[in-house]
Motif scaffolding. Structure first.
Motif, PDB file in Angstrom:
ATOM      1  N   THR A 241      -4.188  13.268   0.857  1.00 54.84           N
ATOM      2  CA  THR A 241      -3.983  14.715   0.753  1.00 54.84           C
ATOM      3  C   THR A 241      -2.657  15.072   0.096  1.00 54.84           C
ATOM      4  OG1 THR A 241      -2.978  14.820   2.953  1.00 54.84           O
ATOM      5  CG2 THR A 241      -5.374  15.078   2.811  1.00 54.84           C
ATOM      6  N   GLY A 242      -1.792  14.083  -0.146  1.00 53.82           N
ATOM      7  CA  GLY A 242      -0.491  14.354  -0.745  1.00 53.82           C
ATOM      8  C   GLY A 242      -0.447  13.961  -2.209  1.00 53.82           C
ATOM      9  N   VAL A 243       0.731  14.056  -2.788  1.00 56.01           N
ATOM     10  CA  VAL A 243       0.948  13.801  -4.206  1.00 56.01           C
ATOM     11  C   VAL A 243       1.981  12.681  -4.347  1.00 56.01           C
ATOM     12  CG1 VAL A 243       1.722  14.760  -6.412  1.00 56.01           C
ATOM     13  CG2 VAL A 243       0.415  16.177  -4.827  1.00 56.01           C
ATOM     14  N   ILE A 244       1.707  11.713  -5.229  1.00 59.75           N
ATOM     15  CA  ILE A 244       2.669  10.668  -5.565  1.00 59.75           C
ATOM     16  C   ILE A 244       3.270  11.001  -6.922  1.00 59.75           C
ATOM     17  CG2 ILE A 244       2.971   8.224  -6.111  1.00 59.75           C
ATOM     18  CD1 ILE A 244       0.795   7.556  -4.173  1.00 59.75           C
ATOM     19  N   GLN A 245       4.571  11.164  -6.969  1.00 58.46           N
ATOM     20  CA  GLN A 245       5.263  11.534  -8.198  1.00 58.46           C
ATOM     21  C   GLN A 245       6.110  10.357  -8.677  1.00 58.46           C
ATOM     22  OE1 GLN A 245       7.526  15.072  -7.373  1.00 58.46           O
ATOM     23  NE2 GLN A 245       5.730  16.390  -7.352  1.00 58.46           N
TER      24      GLN A 245
ATOM     25  N   SER B  84       0.837  -1.193   0.000  1.00 60.10           N
ATOM     26  CA  SER B  84       0.000   0.000   0.000  1.00 60.10           C
ATOM     27  C   SER B  84       0.876   1.249   0.000  1.00 60.10           C
ATOM     28  CB  SER B  84      -0.925   0.023   1.232  1.00 60.10           C
ATOM     29  OG  SER B  84      -1.794  -1.088   1.229  1.00 60.10           O
ATOM     30  N   LEU B  85       0.515   2.210  -0.846  1.00 58.69           N
ATOM     31  CA  LEU B  85       1.173   3.511  -0.890  1.00 58.69           C
ATOM     32  C   LEU B  85       0.125   4.568  -0.593  1.00 58.69           C
ATOM     33  CD1 LEU B  85       3.391   3.172  -4.109  1.00 58.69           C
ATOM     34  CD2 LEU B  85       4.090   2.855  -1.741  1.00 58.69           C
ATOM     35  N   SER B  86       0.375   5.389   0.400  1.00 60.30           N
ATOM     36  CA  SER B  86      -0.577   6.425   0.777  1.00 60.30           C
ATOM     37  C   SER B  86       0.180   7.723   0.975  1.00 60.30           C
ATOM     38  CB  SER B  86      -1.318   6.050   2.066  1.00 60.30           C
ATOM     39  OG  SER B  86      -2.187   7.094   2.469  1.00 60.30           O
ATOM     40  N   ALA B  87      -0.218   8.745   0.247  1.00 65.05           N
ATOM     41  CA  ALA B  87       0.407  10.066   0.362  1.00 65.05           C
ATOM     42  C   ALA B  87      -0.508  10.968   1.183  1.00 65.05           C
ATOM     43  CB  ALA B  87       0.649  10.675  -1.021  1.00 65.05           C
TER      44      ALA B  87
END
Length: 339
Positions: free
Chosen positions: A179-183, A172-175
């Motif tokens: 509320t955040g940004v995954i670049q 799992s990837l959670s930014a």
């Protein structure tokens, strides 16, 4: 200086660092209370009697004469971690602050350091810096948790970075909990999905592809646009439908080399949905009518065949009349006869 000549601790702030050959009397003032430290020291295994390099040392408290000797001979890199020397800015400050201004611990050796605990081990400190000059391996039998209140960074300057989980386990990837940004910045990207793929986007989606784009779907495809849909093709566009293509549109405009403006068009999607459902029913009725029409056409074809046979008989009889008429015409040359 031999170890037996030690008379106390060495303070580089009070000593004459530029004159290492100063007399013992002038440097005596730079020494501190010898009751603030104790240590165990073992020299390295060397065949050179004049060489007293570090084998192993454990120092508790403040400075020791063996550290002074290493400082005077510029050998602190064998005693202190390199990052400690770099952070302090000079050998003198690294030696001065080796105990942190209080009672510190110096542990160094030219061999191995082994620590084993059958129960638990706790390490608590302010800043922590660990440098490994070889491979680094961390094996955890239970769960591993890394928590950071600040920036968390994982990089590899020369090798591949791999993240994997166990069989059937998730990643799992959670930014910022949404509320955040995954670049993602990469030369190429390859995804292999064995199951379903779901994507939910509540904002805008922008995609820029400078090269070719290939999209192949070996199954059903459904696209629903609740808003406007604009497609501009600068190059050639080819569309091949191996099966039936059905298009239902409230307004359809094809522009080929001509400027067209469309205004005043509004479409109620809910009303269109109702009409589309009605269209499905009408299509089912139309299919039944088409089947009946096919039967009627078959019957009509049979009747047309009978009519064709009758027309053939009439044609034969007409030839007979023509022959008789010809004979009559021949007998009445120059006369007008009304038949």
């Amino acid at each position: 200086m031999a170890l037996a000549d030690w008379n106390g601790f060495y303070d580089p702030d009070a000593a004459n660092l530029d004159n290492t050959a100063a007399s013992a009397a002038s440097n005596a003032a730079a020494r501190m209370d010898s009751s603030r430290s104790c240590y165990f020291y073992v020299p390295s295994a060397s065949t050179d009697e004049d060489e007293h390099r570090l084998g192993a040392v454990l120092r508790l408290g403040e400075y020791a004469d063996i550290e002074e000797q290493a400082f005077q001979t510029d050998d602190l890199a064998e005693w202190y971690p390199q990052q400690h020397i770099t952070d302090e800015g000079s050998n003198a400050d690294a030696y001065k602050n080796a105990s942190g201004g209080g009672d510190g611990i110096l542990l160094a050796c030219d061999g191995r350091i082994l620590v084993k605990s059958e129960e638990k081990m706790y390490v608590e400190t302010a800043d922590f810096r660990q440098q490994v000059n070889g491979d680094y391996t961390l094996n955890v039998d239970g769960a591993a948790s890394v928590t950071s209140s600040g920036k968390l960074e994982m990089t590899s300057s020369a090798e591949v970075v791999s993240i994997s989980s166990g069989t059937g386990k998730d990643i799992s990837l959670s930014a910022g909990d949404g509320t955040g940004v995954i670049q993602t910045n990469a030369k190429e990207e390859t995804k292999t999905i064995a199951g379903d793929t779901y994507e939910y986007n509540s904002g805008n989606t922008k995609s820029f592809t400078e090269g070719n784009s290939i999209d192949m779907t070996f199954g059903g495809s459904l696209a629903i646009f609740g808003g406007g849909d604009l497609s501009i093709g600068i190059g050639a566009t080819t569309e091949i439908n191996a099966t039936i293509a059905v298009g239902v549109a409230a307004v359809t405009v094809d522009v080929v080399g001509v400027a067209v403006e469309v205004t005043g068009s509004e479409v109620d999607l809910k009303e269109m949905a109702v009409k589309l459902k009605t269209l499905v029913v009408s299509n089912e009725t139309m299919a039944a009518k088409i089947k009946q029409m096919v039967a009627d056409i078959a019957q009509l074809k049979a009747e047309s065949t009978t009519v064709s046979a009758a027309q053939t008989t009439v044609a034969a009889q007409s030839e007979t009349v023509k022959a008789k008429s010809g004979g009559v015409t021949a007998d009445t040359t120059g006369l007008v006869v009304n038949i």
